[in-house]
Design an enzyme around this catalytic site. Structure first.
Site, PDB file in Angstrom:
ATOM      1  N   ASP A  92       0.997  -1.091   0.212  1.00  0.00           N
ATOM      2  CA  ASP A  92      -0.074   0.130   0.244  1.00  0.00           C
ATOM      3  C   ASP A  92       0.727   1.271  -0.094  1.00  0.00           C
ATOM      4  O   ASP A  92       2.267   1.184   0.257  1.00  0.00           O
ATOM      5  CB  ASP A  92      -0.804  -0.124   1.177  1.00  0.00           C
TER       6      ASP A  92
ATOM      7  N   ASP B 250      -6.708  -2.202   4.279  1.00  0.00           N
ATOM      8  CA  ASP B 250      -5.653  -3.196   3.569  1.00  0.00           C
ATOM      9  C   ASP B 250      -6.030  -4.679   4.465  1.00  0.00           C
ATOM     10  O   ASP B 250      -5.438  -5.646   4.069  1.00  0.00           O
ATOM     11  CB  ASP B 250      -4.435  -2.635   4.118  1.00  0.00           C
TER      12      ASP B 250
END
Length: 768
Positions: free
Chosen positions: A307, A511
C-alpha cells in the site's frame, strides 16, 4: 513460571539424577541399584512419551514421537536399561530446550505486557489529576512526568526527550518537537511534558502491542515440528529396518538398537530451535512474527505488494509552503503562526503538521481563544485579537476565488499536495500546502528486498494515478495499480498469489482483506493498533519500513539453517541405523552416539541466533550523534529551500522588486552554504565509513559543488542589476532561482535517502 515449564524441568532433573546415580552405583560395584535407577528413568520417559502421543492423537496429527516410545519400551523389554535411561535424558532435555527456546522467542514481547501503563494525569485548571488510563478520551490534555510512561497516543504540546527503546529497540533517547505524534508505552526521559490525547487507551499503540503479543503467543504454542512432515515416511522406514534386523539376526536387541539411534531429535529439536531463534531475532528488530508458520511463509515470499499511504510514504502530512496574496497582506510566516496557534487545540491530523512547521521556523505560538471546530469543514478561533479560520475553501473563503488562490490550487494539483485555506479577520490570507512525503528509507528497502530474493514489487493504492506513479518511480517498483478500493486490492493479491507466494504490506483498515488473503500479511502498527494489525501475520512495531527487509533475511536464513540442522542430523542418524542393523552398534553405545548427533544438530540450529546478513548499516555512536545533529540543521534549512521557489513565483509581473532576492541570497550564503560545507566535512566521511568507500559519497559531493556554483551565479547576476530590473533581466533571475530550487530539492532527497536514512531514527525525515 508456568506449570508445564516446571513439569519439564522436573522431568529433566529426575531422569538426569537417576541416570547419574546409576552410573555412580556401577562405579561402586552396585549393579542392582544401578539397574533400578535406570529402569525408573526409562519408565518416567515412557510415561511422558505416552502422554505426548495421546495428545498428538487427539489433535489428529502425525508424530515421530512413536519412535521414541518404541525405543524406550524396547529398551525395557530387552533389558537395556542404561540405553533407555539415556533416551529418557535425551527426550527430557529436548522438551526442556524447546520450551526454553519458545520462552526466549517471547521474552522481548512479554516484557512489554508487564509494563503497560495503567494511569494517566489529566491537565486541569486546578492542576494534574490522576485518572485510570481507560478513562482518557481523544482531546484530553495530559501531563507526563519525568520517568513516567506515556499512557495513550497523543500529540506533543512542547518539545520532549523520550526513551522509545521498549517499542523500537533504539537505546538512545530521542528528541521530539512540539506537534509531533508520540506513542503510548514510551518513557519520558526529560522534564515533564504536556500532550493532547489523540486516541483512547484501547485504541493506542501499547494496547495494540499487547494484543499482538497474545496472538503471537497463541500462534506459537506449540510450534509446528518439522518432524511431523516426515512422520508418515520416516516411521515406516524405521520400523521396517528394525524388523528386518530382528528377522535376519533373530535378535530383538538389534531392533532396539535401530530404534534407539532412530530417535529423531534433530527433527524434534533442531528445526524448532532455528525457527524460534528467528522469531526472537525478528522481535529484537521490532518485527512481531505470529508463529513459526508465518516465519516460514515470509521466507518463501517472492512477490511483495505495498500500500502507499503510511507504508511507502510517511503517512503524516508535512507543510511544504504557504502561498499568500500578491498584493500587500500578512507575510507567510505570520499566516503560519496564526494558523498553528489556532491548531494547537485541534486533534486533526493536519493540525500537528502546522504546529510542527511553526516550531521548526522558530515562530512564537500563543494560546487561542473561543476555539470552535466544525467537523468536515475546519476550525476557527481568536489568536492575538484576530479571528482566524482554517479549513476547506468553500467554508473559509466565502466568496469568489481570487486568482492567487487558483494559482495555489493548480500548484497543489501538480505537486499532489493537500491544501488548508486560511482567513484572518474574514479576509483570505493564505493557502498552506502539505505533502505526504516518501519515506527516505523506502528506495533502499526495495533494493534490499530484491537482494533478499524478492522477484517482483507492486504498488497497490487507492490514491490518484499520477501521485501513485510518482511514488512508484521514486521507490523503484515493477508495477503500479492506482485508484483501488479494498475489493480491487483483494483481487490483485489473489492474482499475484496464483503466480508466486506473496507478501502484502499495509497499515490501513482497508488493507485488512488483502493482508488476510496474501501468503503473508505485514502490517505497520508503529502508530497504533488497526484492523490491519489484527489481520496480519507479521507486524512492524517500529516506524521503519526497512525492518521488513531484515525480517525476510532473518526468515530465510533461519529456514536454511533449519534445513542444514535437520539434514545433517538425520543423515548421521540414518548412517547409525544401518550400522546398528548390522549388529555393530549395541543399544547403550547407540544411545550415547545419538546424544552426540543431537548435540551436533542443535549446535547447527543455534547458529540462527548469530547475526546474519543484514541491509542495516552499523554506525559508531559518535557518528550517529553527528549525523543527528546535521539532520537537525538539514531540517532547519528546509523552509529556506522552499523560499527559493516562493521568491521566484513573486517575480511574475512588474514592478520587479529584487530586494527579496537579495535577502534570500544573504540567507543562502550564510546559512545554507555553511550547512552544505559542514555536511561535506562531517557527513560524507561518516557515509564513506558506513558504506565502505568514498565512491558512495561522490554524487552528493558533486551536488554540494553545484549548489555553491549556482548560488554564486545568482549573486553575480543580481549584483549586476543596480537599476530597476527589466523583464529580460528578471527572466534570467527566475531561471536561476528555479534551477537552484530543483537542484536543492533533488539534493535533499538524495541526502535523506542515501545518508540520513542510515541513522536509527534521526528525528524522522519530513520531506521526500
Amino acid at each position: 513460571m508456568r506449570w508445564w515449564q516446571r513439569r519439564e524441568q522436573a522431568l529433566f532433573a529426575a531422569v538426569t539424577l537417576l541416570t547419574t546415580a546409576g552410573l555412580a552405583a556401577v562405579a561402586a560395584g552396585a549393579r542392582g541399584p544401578a539397574e533400578a535407577a535406570w529402569v525408573t528413568a526409562t519408565v518416567l520417559g515412557l510415561v511422558y512419551s505416552t502422554a505426548s502421543l495421546i495428545a498428538a492423537v487427539r489433535r489428529r496429527e502425525p508424530s515421530v514421537d512413536v519412535i521414541a516410545w518404541l525405543a524406550l519400551a524396547g529398551a525395557l523389554g530387552v533389558g537395556e536399561a542404561f540405553a533407555g535411561a539415556v533416551i529418557a535424558v535425551m527426550l527430557a532435555g529436548g522438551v526442556l530446550l524447546e520450551a526454553r527456546a519458545a520462552a526466549r522467542a517471547r521474552r522481548e514481547l512479554s516484557a512489554l505486557v508487564a509494563r503497560a501503563p495503567r494511569t494517566a494525569r489529566r491537565d486541569t485548571p486546578s492542576g494534574p489529576v490522576e485518572i485510570p488510563a481507560a478513562e482518557v478520551v481523544a482531546g484530553d490534555r495530559l501531563v507526563v512526568g519525568a520517568g513516567e510512561i506515556v499512557p495513550v497516543d497523543g500529540r506533543l504540546r512542547g518539545p520532549a526527550v523520550l526513551d522509545e527503546s521498549a517499542l523500537t529497540g533504539e537505546p538512545l533517547p530521542v528528541e521530539r518537537r512540539a506537534g509531533e505524534d508520540v506513542r503510548s508505552g514510551v518513557v519520558n526521559a526529560g522534564s515533564p511534558v504536556r500532550l493532547t490525547a489523540t486516541a483512547t487507551a484501547e485504541a493506542s499503540t501499547y494496547a495494540g502491542v499487547v494484543r499482538l503479543v497474545e496472538q503471537a503467543q497463541a500462534a506459537g504454542a506449540p510450534f509446528v515440528r518439522l518432524a511431523d512432515r516426515f512422520a508418515m515416511a520416516f516411521v515406516p522406514v524405521t520400523l521396517l529396518l528394525a524388523g528386518v534386523a530382528w528377522a535376519v539376526a533373530g535378535d530383538p536387541v538389534r531392533a532396539v538398537a535401530v530404534l534407539v539411534v532412530a530417535t529423531p531429535c534433530p527433527l524434534l529439536l533442531a528445526a524448532p530451535i532455528a525457527i524460534m531463534s528467528g522469531l526472537s531475532r525478528a522481535a529484537r528488530s521490532g518485527v512481531v512474527v505470529k508463529g513459526g508458520g508465518a516465519l516460514e511463509r515470509l521466507a518463501a515470499g517472492r512477490v511483495v505488494l505495498f500500500d502507499k499511504t503510511g507504508t511507502l510514504t510517511a503517512g503524516r502530512p508535512v507543510l511544504t509552503d504557504v502561498v499568500t496574496p500578491v498584493e500587500p497582506g500578512l507575510a507567510a510566516g505570520e499566516v503560519l503562526r496564526l494558523a498553528a496557534s489556532l491548531d494547537q487545540s485541534s486533534a486533526h491530523v493536519l493540525a500537528g503538521a502546522l504546529v510542527t512547521a511553526a516550531h521548526d521556523r522558530g515562530l512564537r505560538l500563543v494560546a487561542p481563544e473561543g476555539v470552535q471546530e466544525r467537523h468536515g469543514y475546519g476550525v476557527e478561533g481568536v489568536v492575538d485579537g484576530h479571528r482566524v479560520r482554517l479549513g476547506k475553501a468553500a467554508w473559509v473563503l466565502g466568496g469568489p476565488v481570487p486568482p492567487w488562490v487558483r494559482h495555489a490550487r493548480r500548484r497543489a494539483a501538480l505537486d499532489g499536495s493537500l491544501t488548508v485555506f486560511a482567513a484572518v479577520d474574514d479576509r483570505p490570507a493564505g493557502v498552506l500546502l502539505l505533502e505526504d512525503p516518501v519515506r527516505p528509507q523506502a528506495p533502499r528497502m526495495v533494493r534490499a528486498l530484491r537482494g533478499a530474493g524478492i522477484d517482483r514489487v507492486v504498488l497497490v493504492t487507492g490514491d490518484r494515478a499520477d501521485t501513485a506513479q510518482a511514488v512508484g518511480q521514486v521507490v523503484g517498483v515493477d508495477a503500479v495499480h492506482a485508484e483501488c478500493d479494498p475489493a480491487d486490492k483483494l483481487a490483485l493479491v489473489r492474482a499475484e498469489q496464483e503466480l508466486a507466494p506473496t507478501i502484502m504490506v499495509g497499515d490501513g483498515i482497508n488493507d485488512a482483506p488483502a493482508l488476510a488473503a496474501a501468503g503473508v500479511g505485514v502490517a505497520l502498527a508503529a502508530r497504533g493498533a488497526t484492523a490491519s494489525a489484527e489481520a496480519a501475520d507479521v507486524v512492524l512495531t517500529v516506524d521503519r519500513i526497512d525492518a521488513l527487509a531484515d525480517a525476510i533475511l532473518i526468515a530465510r536464513r533461519c529456514r536454511v539453517i533449519a534445513g542444514w540442522a535437520v539434514g545433517a542430523g538425520m543423515g548421521m542418524s540414518m548412517a547409525a541405523m544401518l550400522v546398528a542393523a548390522a549388529g555393530l552398534l549395541p543399544p547403550a553405545a547407540g544411545a550415547l552416539l545419538q546424544e552426540g548427533i543431537d548435540l551436533a544438530a542443535i549446535a547447527v540450529a543455534l547458529t540462527a541466533l548469530l547475526p546474519g546478513r543484514s541491509h542495516t548499516v552499523t554506525m559508531r555512536p559518535a557518528d550517529v550523534a553527528t549525523a543527528r545533529r546535521l539532520y537537525a540543521e538539514h531540517r532547519d534549512v528546509r523552509p529556506l529551500v522552499e523560499q527559493v521557489r516562493t521568491v521566484a513565483d513573486a517575480l511574475n509581473r512588474p514592478p520587479y522588486d529584487l530586494r527579496p532576492v537579495r535577502e534570500l541570497l544573504d540567507h543562502l550564503e550564510v546559512r545554507l552554504l555553511a550547512h552544505e560545507h559542514a555536511e561535506e566535512a562531517e557527513l560524507l566521511p561518516i557515509m564513506a565509513r558506513a558504506l565502505g568507500g568514498v565512491e558512495a559519497t561522490s554524487g552528493l559531493s558533486r551536488t554540494h559543488a553545484e549548489i555553491e556554483h549556482q548560488i554564486g551565479r545568482l549573486r553575480r547576476t543580481v549584483d549586476d542589476l543596480v537599476q530597476e530590473a527589466e523583464a529580460e533581466d528578471v527572466t534570467d533571475v527566475r531561471r536561476l532561482l528555479y534551477g537552484l530550487y530543483a537542484i536543492l530539492r533533488l539534493h535533499n532527497a538524495q541526502e535523506e535517502e542515501g545518508a540520513f536514512s542510515l541513522v536509527p531514527d534521526p528525528d524522522p525525515p519530513s520531506r521526500p
